[in-house]
Design an enzyme around this catalytic site. Structure first.
Site, PDB file in Angstrom:
ATOM      1  N   ASP A 133      75.162  12.548  85.660  1.00  0.00           N
ATOM      2  CA  ASP A 133      74.690  13.768  86.326  1.00  0.00           C
ATOM      3  C   ASP A 133      75.750  14.373  87.245  1.00  0.00           C
ATOM      4  O   ASP A 133      75.429  14.935  88.301  1.00  0.00           O
ATOM      5  CB  ASP A 133      73.403  13.460  87.105  1.00  0.00           C
ATOM      6  CG  ASP A 133      72.714  14.715  87.616  1.00  0.00           C
ATOM      7  OD1 ASP A 133      72.948  15.795  87.040  1.00  0.00           O
ATOM      8  OD2 ASP A 133      71.967  14.631  88.612  1.00  0.00           O
ATOM      9  N   TYR A 134      77.017  14.268  86.870  1.00  0.00           N
ATOM     10  CA  TYR A 134      78.042  14.991  87.631  1.00  0.00           C
ATOM     11  C   TYR A 134      77.842  16.492  87.440  1.00  0.00           C
ATOM     12  O   TYR A 134      77.573  16.954  86.334  1.00  0.00           O
ATOM     13  CB  TYR A 134      79.445  14.597  87.157  1.00  0.00           C
ATOM     14  CG  TYR A 134      79.901  13.241  87.634  1.00  0.00           C
ATOM     15  CD1 TYR A 134      80.375  13.067  88.934  1.00  0.00           C
ATOM     16  CD2 TYR A 134      79.872  12.138  86.790  1.00  0.00           C
ATOM     17  CE1 TYR A 134      80.803  11.831  89.380  1.00  0.00           C
ATOM     18  CE2 TYR A 134      80.296  10.894  87.223  1.00  0.00           C
ATOM     19  CZ  TYR A 134      80.763  10.745  88.518  1.00  0.00           C
ATOM     20  OH  TYR A 134      81.180   9.521  88.955  1.00  0.00           O
ATOM     21  N   GLU A 135      78.008  17.246  88.538  1.00  0.00           N
ATOM     22  CA  GLU A 135      77.779  18.692  88.485  1.00  0.00           C
ATOM     23  C   GLU A 135      78.958  19.501  89.022  1.00  0.00           C
ATOM     24  O   GLU A 135      78.969  20.731  88.899  1.00  0.00           O
ATOM     25  CB  GLU A 135      76.494  19.028  89.253  1.00  0.00           C
ATOM     26  CG  GLU A 135      75.284  18.280  88.693  1.00  0.00           C
ATOM     27  CD  GLU A 135      73.956  18.659  89.330  1.00  0.00           C
ATOM     28  OE1 GLU A 135      73.949  19.583  90.172  1.00  0.00           O
ATOM     29  OE2 GLU A 135      72.932  18.035  88.982  1.00  0.00           O
ATOM     30  N   HIS A 136      79.951  18.812  89.606  1.00  0.00           N
ATOM     31  CA  HIS A 136      81.148  19.474  90.137  1.00  0.00           C
ATOM     32  C   HIS A 136      82.363  18.675  89.684  1.00  0.00           C
ATOM     33  O   HIS A 136      82.336  17.436  89.702  1.00  0.00           O
ATOM     34  CB  HIS A 136      81.096  19.551  91.668  1.00  0.00           C
ATOM     35  CG  HIS A 136      79.827  20.151  92.190  1.00  0.00           C
ATOM     36  ND1 HIS A 136      79.590  21.509  92.212  1.00  0.00           N
ATOM     37  CD2 HIS A 136      78.708  19.557  92.685  1.00  0.00           C
ATOM     38  CE1 HIS A 136      78.390  21.740  92.732  1.00  0.00           C
ATOM     39  NE2 HIS A 136      77.823  20.579  93.014  1.00  0.00           N
TER      40      HIS A 136
END
Length: 303
Positions: free
Chosen positions: A151-154
């Site tokens: 769930d990396y978002e950046h």
């Protein structure tokens, strides 16, 4: 009478096409997944209603490769950032022993850490993978976990570096028998999609579920728009189990109040409801998990 070669070839191509279409035919599934533990509001596994007729995955939120103060990336050396006071190793064992249909996974990354954005920032592919395999194996074994969610978002890396790091991590943990499943949690943002679609292209065969964050769409999303978004992302992650989703924090997307379950019934009638996930148990606690009950009841209906 001999069959002309051209007719025979056409017949064989047609038969092969039928076989292929049958193999690729989408189908319903009874997977229900819920993120838990990010907001430290004392929610427990045992608070959440569990229907015995679904496959239920809790996703602990989060483990992050930052130092324990949450200020600096650690190049794949993961630390625990979820509420271990209520969701510790003994509680994981207890809920799995009490419910044979429950598995518990670990979500990696998330949107933020220590009030700032949580960045994927590897020093190199080899060093990140080595550190991640080692640190996550320890955490997964300590807490008796079954899988991971990405769930990396950046990002402070290019899509190919992300693909290689995460793909090799999943492959190694699966080959070592450390995890039974892996999922990804993208949403409709150009930078996010470029990273996850590179991962999907190169390692999609290792990814069991796509927890697409449909609640990242606008709060005004209608049923027909949701169905269109679902079809678009199912095309992007072709062949994957794309799960329908909603949030109970009021952030966006098609809410249960505005037709989420209408959309899910339609997907189920088309054999396209591969499962449902929710963000998050922490937010649902205040309403008695009413939509978790409704989601599982829908999934438990025979396909």
């Amino acid at each position: 009478m001999a069959v002309p070669k051209l007719k025979l070839m056409i017949s064989l191509v047609f038969i092969q096409a039928l076989i292929t279409s049958n193999q690729a035919a989408p189908s319903n599934s009874d997977i229900f997944r819920e993120y838990i533990g990010a907001e430290f509001n004392n929610v427990k596994f045992s608070d959440v209603p569990i229907n015995p007729n679904v496959e239920f995955h809790f996703l602990l939120s989060f483990a992050i490769d930052y130092d324990t103060s949450g200020s600096s990336p650690t190049n794949g050396n993961f630390n625990v950032f979820w509420d271990t006071g209520n969701l510790g190793a003994s509680q994981v064992s207890d809920i799995k022993n009490a419910h044979s249909n429950v598995k518990v996974g670990l979500s990696l990354g998330g949107d933020s850490v220590n009030s700032g954005s949580c960045y994927f920032k590897p020093a190199s592919v080899d060093s990140w993978v080595s550190n991640a395999v080692s640190s996550l194996t320890s955490i997964i074994q300590k807490y008796n976990l079954d899988g991971i969610d990405i769930d990396y978002e950046h990002f402070k890396s290019d899509p190919n570096t992300f693909s290689e790091c995460i793909g090799r991590l999943i492959k190694t943990l699966k080959n070592n028998g450390v995890i039974k499943f892996a999922s990804i949690a993208p949403f409709d943002d150009d930078d996010v999609q470029s990273h996850y679609l590179a991962l999907w292209k190169n390692y999609g065969q290792l990814i069991d579920y796509v927890n697409f964050q449909f609640y990242a769409y606008d709060q005004s999303t209608t049923v027909s728009q949701f169905i269109n978004y679902f079809k678009k992302q199912s095309s992007n992650y072709n062949g994957g189990k794309v799960l329908a989703s909603f949030s109970t924090d009021g952030s966006g997307g098609l809410s249960p109040e505005n037709g989420f379950f209408t959309a899910c019934h339609r997907l189920k009638s088309e054999q396209n409801l591969h499962g449902i996930f929710v963000w998050s148990a922490d937010d649902s606690k205040k309403n008695g998990f009413r939509y978790e009950k409704q989601s599982q009841a829908l999934l438990a209906i025979p396909h």
